[in-house]
Design an enzyme around this catalytic site. Sequence first.
Site, PDB file in Angstrom:
ATOM      1  N   LEU A 159      -4.408   6.671   8.647  1.00 49.19           N
ATOM      2  CA  LEU A 159      -5.710   6.998   8.876  1.00 49.19           C
ATOM      3  C   LEU A 159      -6.102   8.274   8.712  1.00 49.19           C
ATOM      4  O   LEU A 159      -7.222   8.491   8.040  1.00 49.19           O
ATOM      5  CB  LEU A 159      -6.000   6.479  10.350  1.00 49.19           C
ATOM      6  N   TYR A 160      -5.192   9.314   9.234  1.00 51.21           N
ATOM      7  CA  TYR A 160      -5.670  10.709   9.086  1.00 51.21           C
ATOM      8  C   TYR A 160      -5.740  10.997   7.498  1.00 51.21           C
ATOM      9  O   TYR A 160      -6.834  11.565   7.176  1.00 51.21           O
ATOM     10  CB  TYR A 160      -4.520  11.628   9.535  1.00 51.21           C
ATOM     11  N   ALA A 161      -4.864  10.512   6.683  1.00 52.20           N
ATOM     12  CA  ALA A 161      -5.015  10.837   5.241  1.00 52.20           C
ATOM     13  C   ALA A 161      -6.162  10.304   4.343  1.00 52.20           C
ATOM     14  O   ALA A 161      -6.866  10.812   3.863  1.00 52.20           O
ATOM     15  CB  ALA A 161      -3.569  10.386   4.506  1.00 52.20           C
TER      16      ALA A 161
END
Length: 251
Positions: A159-161
């Site tokens: 999700l962060y990437a």
Amino acid sequence: MSSTLSTSVSPRAALVTGGSRGIGAATALRLAQDGVDVAVTYVQDEAAARAVVAKIEAFGRRGVALRCDAADAGAAAGAVDRAADALGRLDVLVNNAGIGVLGPISTLAGPEVDRVLAVNVRAVFLACRAAAERMADGGRIVSVGTALSRYAGGPGGTLYALSKSALAGLTKPLARELGPRGITVNLVQPGPVDTDLNPADGPFAEGQRAATALGRFGTVDEVASLVAYLASPDAAFITGTEVVVDGGHAA
């Protein structure tokens, strides 16, 4: 940077989102050292933001602390106008504020997904849109992403990437759109950096350190120096690009 450059950028004004700690605080102080008035945003830690402002003012520059929850669409855009009003102008926008929620994709709940995308993607877009209206010609927009959007990180970073990868898609066309006004738009992609959220002596540090060519974490000041350069007059011919500062992780 040299004293000559410090004189050349004064008295420009900058907004650094998420400027109360880590890379954001280091960037705010580097810009102030280079002669720029700086507004910083914070969410909860007002004391930390006030401490950064005090250090900005110690460099002889104007400093402003603005509370802003980037997950609120109105607040994200409004921070740009508030900074421009407080400082009298806006020449530099540093989109640094961001959050990371890590975990297997099957465990990420809807509200977590929505907040990460709101802070890391929507708020950056809205801040850029507001800055395009308030920023002087020849301005600078620099966003802070992550080198994880360029190579495969460990499990749990999906999700962060994903959210940070969107910044590359924003940077290039926006650079084309604002180029006729001399406004540059660039993206900095840090690798492992020693911060409170990802300490160099933390439980996940050894793998990150070993993956770099230099065998160490970066410092917030090393990232800040790159952001400050891209925000300076010397970087007027650099736009629409990603600059990786990762200690050779992707080498």
